[in-house]
Design a protein around this motif. Structure first.
Motif, mmCIF file in Angstrom:
data_model
loop_
_atom_site.group_PDB
_atom_site.id
_atom_site.type_symbol
_atom_site.label_atom_id
_atom_site.label_comp_id
_atom_site.label_asym_id
_atom_site.label_seq_id
_atom_site.Cartn_x
_atom_site.Cartn_y
_atom_site.Cartn_z
ATOM 1 N N LEU A 1 0.809 -1.221 0.000
ATOM 2 C CA LEU A 1 0.000 0.000 0.000
ATOM 3 C C LEU A 1 0.841 1.268 0.000
ATOM 4 C CD1 LEU A 1 -2.780 -1.035 2.568
ATOM 5 C CD2 LEU A 1 -2.833 -1.202 0.071
ATOM 6 N N SER A 2 2.151 1.121 0.165
ATOM 7 C CA SER A 2 3.026 2.290 0.165
ATOM 8 C C SER A 2 3.089 2.903 -1.232
ATOM 9 C CB SER A 2 4.440 1.906 0.620
ATOM 10 O OG SER A 2 4.426 1.446 1.946
ATOM 11 N N PRO A 3 3.240 4.219 -1.345
ATOM 12 C CA PRO A 3 3.347 4.844 -2.668
ATOM 13 C C PRO A 3 4.572 4.353 -3.414
ATOM 14 C CG PRO A 3 3.903 6.404 -0.914
ATOM 15 C CD PRO A 3 3.323 5.202 -0.244
ATOM 16 N N LYS A 4 4.504 4.381 -4.742
ATOM 17 C CA LYS A 4 5.586 3.843 -5.568
ATOM 18 C C LYS A 4 6.890 4.595 -5.365
ATOM 19 C CE LYS A 4 2.843 1.732 -9.228
ATOM 20 N NZ LYS A 4 2.588 1.668 -10.685
ATOM 21 N N ILE A 5 6.798 5.856 -4.951
ATOM 22 C CA ILE A 5 8.022 6.622 -4.742
ATOM 23 C C ILE A 5 8.872 6.025 -3.630
ATOM 24 C CG2 ILE A 5 7.101 8.256 -3.022
ATOM 25 C CD1 ILE A 5 8.665 10.444 -4.490
ATOM 26 N N GLU A 6 8.268 5.200 -2.770
ATOM 27 C CA GLU A 6 8.999 4.535 -1.697
ATOM 28 C C GLU A 6 9.567 3.189 -2.130
ATOM 29 O OE1 GLU A 6 6.639 4.277 1.813
ATOM 30 O OE2 GLU A 6 6.192 6.420 1.872
ATOM 31 N N LYS A 7 9.435 2.870 -3.416
ATOM 32 C CA LYS A 7 9.938 1.598 -3.946
ATOM 33 C C LYS A 7 10.824 1.908 -5.140
ATOM 34 C CE LYS A 7 5.557 -0.476 -2.542
ATOM 35 N NZ LYS A 7 4.321 -1.170 -2.959
ATOM 36 N N ARG A 8 12.114 1.742 -4.963
ATOM 37 C CA ARG A 8 13.079 2.113 -5.992
ATOM 38 C C ARG A 8 13.731 0.878 -6.610
ATOM 39 N NH1 ARG A 8 12.549 6.999 -7.823
ATOM 40 N NH2 ARG A 8 14.745 6.977 -8.470
ATOM 41 N N TYR A 9 14.075 0.991 -7.862
ATOM 42 C CA TYR A 9 14.771 -0.087 -8.546
ATOM 43 C C TYR A 9 15.704 0.504 -9.591
ATOM 44 C CZ TYR A 9 11.701 0.853 -12.474
ATOM 45 O OH TYR A 9 11.051 1.475 -13.495
ATOM 46 N N ALA A 10 16.742 -0.227 -9.924
ATOM 47 C CA ALA A 10 17.662 0.162 -10.991
ATOM 48 C C ALA A 10 18.291 -1.102 -11.552
ATOM 49 C CB ALA A 10 18.742 1.105 -10.465
ATOM 50 N N MET A 11 18.347 -1.183 -12.868
ATOM 51 C CA MET A 11 18.929 -2.339 -13.528
ATOM 52 C C MET A 11 19.818 -1.869 -14.671
ATOM 53 S SD MET A 11 17.049 -5.695 -15.162
ATOM 54 C CE MET A 11 16.066 -4.715 -16.306
ATOM 55 N N GLN A 12 20.977 -2.448 -14.791
ATOM 56 C CA GLN A 12 21.884 -2.147 -15.886
ATOM 57 C C GLN A 12 22.256 -3.442 -16.587
ATOM 58 O OE1 GLN A 12 25.032 0.635 -15.153
ATOM 59 N NE2 GLN A 12 26.338 -0.191 -16.758
ATOM 60 N N VAL A 13 22.146 -3.430 -17.914
ATOM 61 C CA VAL A 13 22.407 -4.621 -18.710
ATOM 62 C C VAL A 13 23.426 -4.276 -19.787
ATOM 63 C CG1 VAL A 13 21.402 -6.399 -20.183
ATOM 64 C CG2 VAL A 13 20.049 -5.425 -18.313
ATOM 65 N N GLU A 14 24.503 -5.026 -19.841
ATOM 66 C CA GLU A 14 25.485 -4.879 -20.901
ATOM 67 C C GLU A 14 25.118 -5.833 -22.032
ATOM 68 O OE1 GLU A 14 30.292 -5.307 -21.777
ATOM 69 O OE2 GLU A 14 29.528 -5.413 -19.713
ATOM 70 N N LEU A 15 24.748 -5.273 -23.181
ATOM 71 C CA LEU A 15 24.259 -6.063 -24.299
ATOM 72 C C LEU A 15 25.408 -6.656 -25.100
ATOM 73 C CD1 LEU A 15 21.479 -3.639 -25.604
ATOM 74 C CD2 LEU A 15 21.291 -5.417 -23.853
ATOM 75 N N ASP A 16 25.182 -7.882 -25.588
ATOM 76 C CA ASP A 16 26.198 -8.579 -26.374
ATOM 77 C C ASP A 16 25.509 -9.301 -27.526
ATOM 78 O OD1 ASP A 16 28.598 -9.681 -27.198
ATOM 79 O OD2 ASP A 16 28.499 -11.347 -25.792
ATOM 80 N N GLU A 17 25.676 -8.786 -28.749
ATOM 81 C CA GLU A 17 25.070 -9.368 -29.945
ATOM 82 C C GLU A 17 23.552 -9.497 -29.784
ATOM 83 O OE1 GLU A 17 27.047 -13.003 -30.886
ATOM 84 O OE2 GLU A 17 28.893 -12.007 -31.524
ATOM 85 N N VAL A 18 22.921 -8.399 -29.445
ATOM 86 C CA VAL A 18 21.489 -8.391 -29.151
ATOM 87 C C VAL A 18 20.695 -7.949 -30.374
ATOM 88 C CG1 VAL A 18 19.706 -7.168 -27.813
ATOM 89 C CG2 VAL A 18 21.744 -8.079 -26.680
ATOM 90 N N THR A 19 19.521 -8.549 -30.536
ATOM 91 C CA THR A 19 18.548 -8.094 -31.531
ATOM 92 C C THR A 19 17.543 -7.202 -30.818
ATOM 93 O OG1 THR A 19 18.803 -10.111 -32.826
ATOM 94 C CG2 THR A 19 16.822 -8.816 -33.203
ATOM 95 N N LEU A 20 17.396 -5.970 -31.278
ATOM 96 C CA LEU A 20 16.633 -4.959 -30.543
ATOM 97 C C LEU A 20 15.755 -4.165 -31.494
ATOM 98 C CD1 LEU A 20 18.011 -2.586 -27.812
ATOM 99 C CD2 LEU A 20 16.900 -1.612 -29.820
ATOM 100 N N GLN A 21 14.554 -3.879 -31.029
ATOM 101 C CA GLN A 21 13.664 -2.938 -31.719
ATOM 102 C C GLN A 21 13.248 -1.886 -30.711
ATOM 103 O OE1 GLN A 21 9.765 -4.311 -32.946
ATOM 104 N NE2 GLN A 21 9.841 -3.056 -34.806
ATOM 105 N N TYR A 22 13.669 -0.640 -30.934
ATOM 106 C CA TYR A 22 13.444 0.392 -29.917
ATOM 107 C C TYR A 22 11.957 0.625 -29.678
ATOM 108 C CZ TYR A 22 13.704 4.752 -27.345
ATOM 109 O OH TYR A 22 13.547 5.721 -26.397
ATOM 110 N N ALA A 23 11.163 0.632 -30.735
ATOM 111 C CA ALA A 23 9.726 0.860 -30.603
ATOM 112 C C ALA A 23 9.022 0.215 -31.783
ATOM 113 C CB ALA A 23 9.415 2.352 -30.539
ATOM 114 N N ASP A 24 7.724 -0.008 -31.618
ATOM 115 C CA ASP A 24 6.939 -0.575 -32.712
ATOM 116 C C ASP A 24 7.058 0.312 -33.941
ATOM 117 O OD1 ASP A 24 6.163 -2.586 -31.035
ATOM 118 O OD2 ASP A 24 4.215 -1.687 -30.544
ATOM 119 N N GLY A 25 7.280 -0.328 -35.075
ATOM 120 C CA GLY A 25 7.417 0.428 -36.314
ATOM 121 C C GLY A 25 8.834 0.835 -36.634
#
Length: 231
Positions: free
Chosen positions: A183-207
């Motif tokens: 029930l706590s507001p989202k501002i009280e829940k923090r997260y951070a993730m860092q990923v080093e990509l290696d030979e990745v297939t990526l589509q930034y956005a649809d289209g």
């Protein structure tokens, strides 16, 4: 509720809720320990190790296989770990029970990771907090998605699973901390993730065109998704 097979058990305690951990003396070899999730306290199954607890402090040395961890609303499904090794430290304080870990080693069928865990089970729900740090190297991207918590916005979660189409990560890190109270507001829940990509297939956005053999870093946090120069 707690179920386990104890090879050795020494127990002394008082039944008063706020004093039981202060007066508890417990030594046990744990085999297939199972605990249902209660309130914000995680549930688990298949835990094996050695427990020692006395005078409000203690530890659990973990050496277990086929372990399930249930974090309730933080994750849709339980973590399924093939192996877990490390030490959990327990301490009773004036505000509640605290848990912290040494360096934990965990393996699934697709990746091996190291991490540290900190949890504070205060009597006041709003004061219950947790912190989790996970690091892993050389794994398929899709094998890391089950460890992204539900505190990450749905739009970000969908982008990670849909737009990072294939490939591997040389190394990745995840930090989650904040309130355990749903029930706590989202501002009280923090997260951070860092990923080093290696030979990745990526589509930034649809289209957008699909890019292949992509290298670089992607950072995901409460503030959005950011990418260092990708090649």
């Amino acid at each position: 509720a707690v179920r386990s097979n104890f090879e050795r058990l020494d127990f002394a305690g008082m039944a008063k809720p706020r004093q039981v951990f202060q007066r508890l003396w417990l030594v046990a070899d744990l085999q297939q320990l199972s605990m249902k999730m209660v309130d914000t306290v995680p549930g688990l199954s298949g835990l094996k190790g050695f427990l020692s607890y006395q005078n409000s402090v203690g530890y659990v040395d973990l050496d277990a296989k086929n372990v399930g961890l249930h974090f309730g609303n933080l994750y849709d499904e339980a973590w399924s770990l093939q192996e877990v090794r490390g030490r959990l430290l327990l301490r009773q304080t004036e505000t509640g029970l605290g848990l912290s870990s040494s360096r934990l080693i965990a393996k699934t069928d697709q990746l091996s990771a190291v991490g540290k865990l900190e949890m504070n089970f205060a009597e006041d729900r709003r004061q219950r907090t947790w912190g989790l740090v996970i690091g892993a190297e050389d794994f398929a991207l899709e094998s890391a998605f089950p460890f992204v918590p539900n505190t990450v916005p749905d739009a970000v979660d969908v982008w990670l699973e849909s737009n990072l189409m294939a490939g591997r990560s040389k190394q990745s890190g995840l930090i989650v901390h904040g309130s355990l109270d749903r029930l706590s507001p989202k501002i009280e829940k923090r997260y951070a993730m860092q990923v080093e990509l290696d030979e990745v297939t990526l589509q930034y956005a649809d289209g957008w065109p699909v890019a292949t053999n992509v290298y670089g870093d992607i950072q995901v946090s409460n503030d959005g998704v950011f990418a260092a120069p990708l090649t």
